[in-house]
Design an enzyme around this catalytic site. Structure first.
Site, PDB file in Angstrom:
ATOM      1  N   ASP A 165       0.807  -1.212   0.000  1.00  0.00           N
ATOM      2  CA  ASP A 165       0.000   0.000   0.000  1.00  0.00           C
ATOM      3  C   ASP A 165       0.855   1.283   0.000  1.00  0.00           C
ATOM      4  OD1 ASP A 165      -2.394   1.511   0.260  1.00  0.00           O
ATOM      5  OD2 ASP A 165      -2.153   1.568   2.440  1.00  0.00           O
ATOM      6  N   GLU A 416       3.572  -7.970   7.543  1.00  0.00           N
ATOM      7  CA  GLU A 416       2.302  -8.570   7.170  1.00  0.00           C
ATOM      8  C   GLU A 416       2.371  -9.642   6.087  1.00  0.00           C
ATOM      9  OE1 GLU A 416      -0.632  -5.553   6.383  1.00  0.00           O
ATOM     10  OE2 GLU A 416      -0.687  -4.989   8.482  1.00  0.00           O
ATOM     11  N   GLU A 510       1.094  -0.821  14.023  1.00  0.00           N
ATOM     12  CA  GLU A 510       0.145  -0.068  13.192  1.00  0.00           C
ATOM     13  C   GLU A 510      -1.212  -0.058  13.869  1.00  0.00           C
ATOM     14  OE1 GLU A 510      -0.212  -0.998   9.009  1.00  0.00           O
ATOM     15  OE2 GLU A 510       1.946  -1.347   8.812  1.00  0.00           O
TER      16      GLU A 510
HETATM   17  C1  BDP Z   1      -1.269  -2.388   6.610  1.00  0.00           C
HETATM   18  C2  BDP Z   1       0.033  -2.187   5.904  1.00  0.00           C
HETATM   19  C3  BDP Z   1       0.331  -0.726   5.525  1.00  0.00           C
HETATM   20  C4  BDP Z   1      -0.927  -0.077   5.024  1.00  0.00           C
HETATM   21  C5  BDP Z   1      -1.948  -0.071   6.142  1.00  0.00           C
HETATM   22  C6  BDP Z   1      -3.264   0.603   5.746  1.00  0.00           C
HETATM   23  O1  BDP Z   1       1.116  -2.703   6.652  1.00  0.00           O
HETATM   24  O2  BDP Z   1       1.358  -0.685   4.576  1.00  0.00           O
HETATM   25  O3  BDP Z   1      -0.713   1.210   4.526  1.00  0.00           O
HETATM   26  O4  BDP Z   1      -2.241  -1.397   6.513  1.00  0.00           O
HETATM   27  O5  BDP Z   1      -4.152  -0.091   5.314  1.00  0.00           O
HETATM   28  O6  BDP Z   1      -1.898  -3.457   6.005  1.00  0.00           O
HETATM   29  O7  BDP Z   1      -3.352   1.815   5.865  1.00  0.00           O
END
Ligand code: BDP
Length: 597
Positions: A165, A416, A510
């Site tokens: 992403d 991930e 995250e």
């Molecule tokens: C996670 C990923 C990250 C994405 C984030 C998202 O690690 O790179 O940008 O989610 O969805 O899956 O914002």
């Protein structure tokens, strides 16, 4: 792997570093005819383009922005007519490149986020103008890091289809240098640090290209010599050491010399911090003291320059992070330019340094698929041996480049991936084993897990010294009016992890919500600033319930560019800061919470 030459460039009485940054010639090569037509000796028709920068956002047309394939850079450079060996050092060439000097191939390198270094002594003409050409390529496949694919439109145009992403920025995105080093030179050094009461031992190892004697000394901030030793391996004993502390950094200067009697052959200076890292029970210890991680997952990303190195941006990002009372960031999802780490060393920031192992799941929408329980196989395909080879090489290069930074307290070996198959366990066991072998400071190793890597299904958590979870309860799962459900589900997962009795720290690497800086609404709605604030507060309720949760890195520090699609509004808007680095409302919530955390 390079010939141990990843030392950051320095000019001193024995070493010369000349910058090759500036305008270069540039040309797309969609039909890959460059080599046949001898472009390595001259591109003939080229446009001028800045280095360092990603090329994508410099143009105004779709074709250039989304270009996928081979592209070339060239530059004339003059080598001073003085003795010494000549090297070229690219901070990176994304995602791969072949370097030619005066028409001849010098080296090729796979992977877009680590240095490309080559000895060009036998290829250059000293005292004269020389021609440098780079054939680069930005295609993705399932054995490259990061992973992705190339899709072909009906009109034949090829476009990158990342399994991740962030926008597939490419080019020569970091600085390029010409190095002139003595024939016998220092190639690399490493340190391992231990504390003994108030004193410290810095065990070092130096690699040189010869047999002359090596001397190492350490200077404090005032320039006083506080320790010295000789030999390629040795120990610097520092009495009453000033420790490198989190957000209170103290850096010593380490000076390495090769001497022949009284005459100096080579010298290299660097700054190191005296600090230890350990995981004990559910705590992360720096110098024996527990630290709670507060900060962000980031990207190298900015308007126009893409992922290009930019000193003012680095400065502004650190100022914004400090303003929110942060102490840590993860270099999601690839090793950043070395300048970031040098700044973090100075500012006392902790870094989770991540290898570009992202997109290891067969899906172009990991963020949507993650957590739906769908099996996204990956590690049982024929591309795996090649993928593993690249993964191991990039782990080696990352550790080699970053091993001496006090800021780097951990290496993240994936983001991930699919982790629910025995194939994934076999694969990552090899990656972790190699990383542990390589790090002279024996730092904790980890990786970031998405929601499918549930306590009952994940086959890889046991490889990690501490757990990093990416969780979006209240965004991808039960968002908006359903947030109460999200919180119950979140607690349920944490209870299940707790029941496993792992006794390791858990860090959220995250969590976040897409938020448009233009949207305000009461009561809140998803995408409005109020919702980002509420989401944070609700997630903090969960974090504060469990003593094994030892950190929170928000996704993301700032809004950033991604591939276009119905899930993204001109990029990912989960920034706590806008892409221009101005705070959204949530930044004030973090600032307040982290002041006392
Ligand atoms: C996670 C990923 C990250 C994405 C984030 C998202 O690690 O790179 O940008 O989610 O969805 O899956 O914002």
């Amino acid at each position: 792997m390079y010939d141990q030459l990843s030392l950051y460039p320095e000019t001193n009485q024995k070493r010369i570093t000349l910058s090759l940054d500036g305008m270069w010639g540039f040309r797309f090569d969609p039909d890959s005819v460059g080599e046949k037509e001898n472009w390595m000796s001259g591109l003939r028709s080229s446009v001028s383009l800045p280095v360092p920068a990603s090329f994508q956002d410099l143009f105004t047309d779709q074709y250039s922005k989304n270009y996928c394939g081979d592209f070339w850079y060239e530059k004339e450079f003059t080598v001073p007519d003085i003795p010494g060996r000549i090297f070229l050092r690219f901070g990176s060439i994304t995602h791969r490149g072949t370097v030619y000097v005066n028409g001849k191939e010098v080296t090729s390198h796979e992977g877009g986020f680590l240095p490309v270094i080559c000895d060009v002594t036998d290829f250059v003409r000293k005292g004269e103008e020389n021609h440098l050409a780079v054939k680069a390529n930005n295609e993705l496949n399932e054995s490259t890091l990061p992973c992705g694919a190339v899709k072909t439109l009906m009109n034949g145009t090829r476009i990158a289809a990342p399994y991740f992403d962030f926008f597939n920025y490419a080019g020569i995105q970091r600085s390029v240098w010409l190095l002139i080093l003595p024939e016998e030179h220092i190639k690399d050094y490493s340190t391992d640090i231990s504390l003994n009461g108030e004193d410290a031992c810095v065990a070092y190892e130096v690699k040189t290209g010869g047999e002359h004697e090596v001397f190492v000394s350490l200077f404090d901030k005032e320039g006083n010599k506080v320790a010295e030793a000789s030999g390629k391996k040795g120990t610097l004993k520092v009495e009453k050491a000033n420790l490198w502390k989190v957000r209170n950094a103290y850096l010593y200067k380490i000076r390495i010399q090769i001497k022949d009697g009284d005459s100096l052959i080579d010298e290299y200076n660097d700054r190191i911090g005296i600090r230890t890292v350990a995981i004990k029970g559910h705590e992360i210890l720096i110098n024996g003291e527990p630290v709670y991680l507060k900060g962000y997952g980031k990207h190298e990303d900015f308007d126009i320059i893409g992922r290009g190195l930019n000193y003012p941006l680095i400065k502004r990002d650190f100022e914004c992070m400090k303003w929110t009372n942060a102490n840590c960031f993860r270099t999601s999802h690839y090793p950043y330019a070395e300048e970031w780490y040098r700044f973090a060393d100075e500012e006392g920031f902790l870094i989770i340094d991540e290898v570009p192992a992202v997109g290891m799941m067969r899906s172009t929408h990991n963020f949507a698929v993650a957590g739906m329980g769908q099996y996204t196989y990956f590690f049982e395909t024929p591309t795996v041996p090649e993928l593993l080879k690249n993964h191991l090489a990039q782990v080696e290069e990352m550790i080699e480049r970053d091993k001496n930074h006090p800021s780097v307290f951990s290496f993240s070996l994936f983001n991930e991936p699919e982790t629910t198959s025995t194939y994934s366990h076999d694969y990552f066991s090899k990656v972790f084993a190699r990383a542990r072998e390589l790090d002279p400071q024996h730092r904790p190793m980890t990786g970031a897990f998405e929601k499918n890597s549930a306590p009952e299904k994940c086959q890889c958590y046991m490889l990690c010294d501490f757990m990093c979870l990416n969780r979006y309860y209240g965004w991808y799962i039960s968002g908006g009016p359903d947030i109460d459900d999200a919180i119950l589900k979140f607690h349920d997962e944490m209870r299940r992890w707790k029941e496993k009795g792992l006794d390791v720290p858990f860090v959220f690497t995250e969590f976040g919500t897409d938020t448009l800086s233009t949207e305000h609404k009461l009561p809140s709605v998803m995408w409005a600033q109020e919702y980002q604030c509420e989401y944070m507060e609700r997630n903090f309720e969960v974090f504060d319930t469990y003593d094994f949760i030892q950190g929170e890195l928000v996704w993301n520090f700032a809004d950033f560019q991604t591939t276009e699609g119905i899930f993204r509004v001109n990029g990912n808007k989960k920034g706590v800061f806008t892409r221009e680095r101005q705070p959204k409302d949530a930044a004030f919530i973090l600032k307040k919470r982290w002041e006392n955390k």
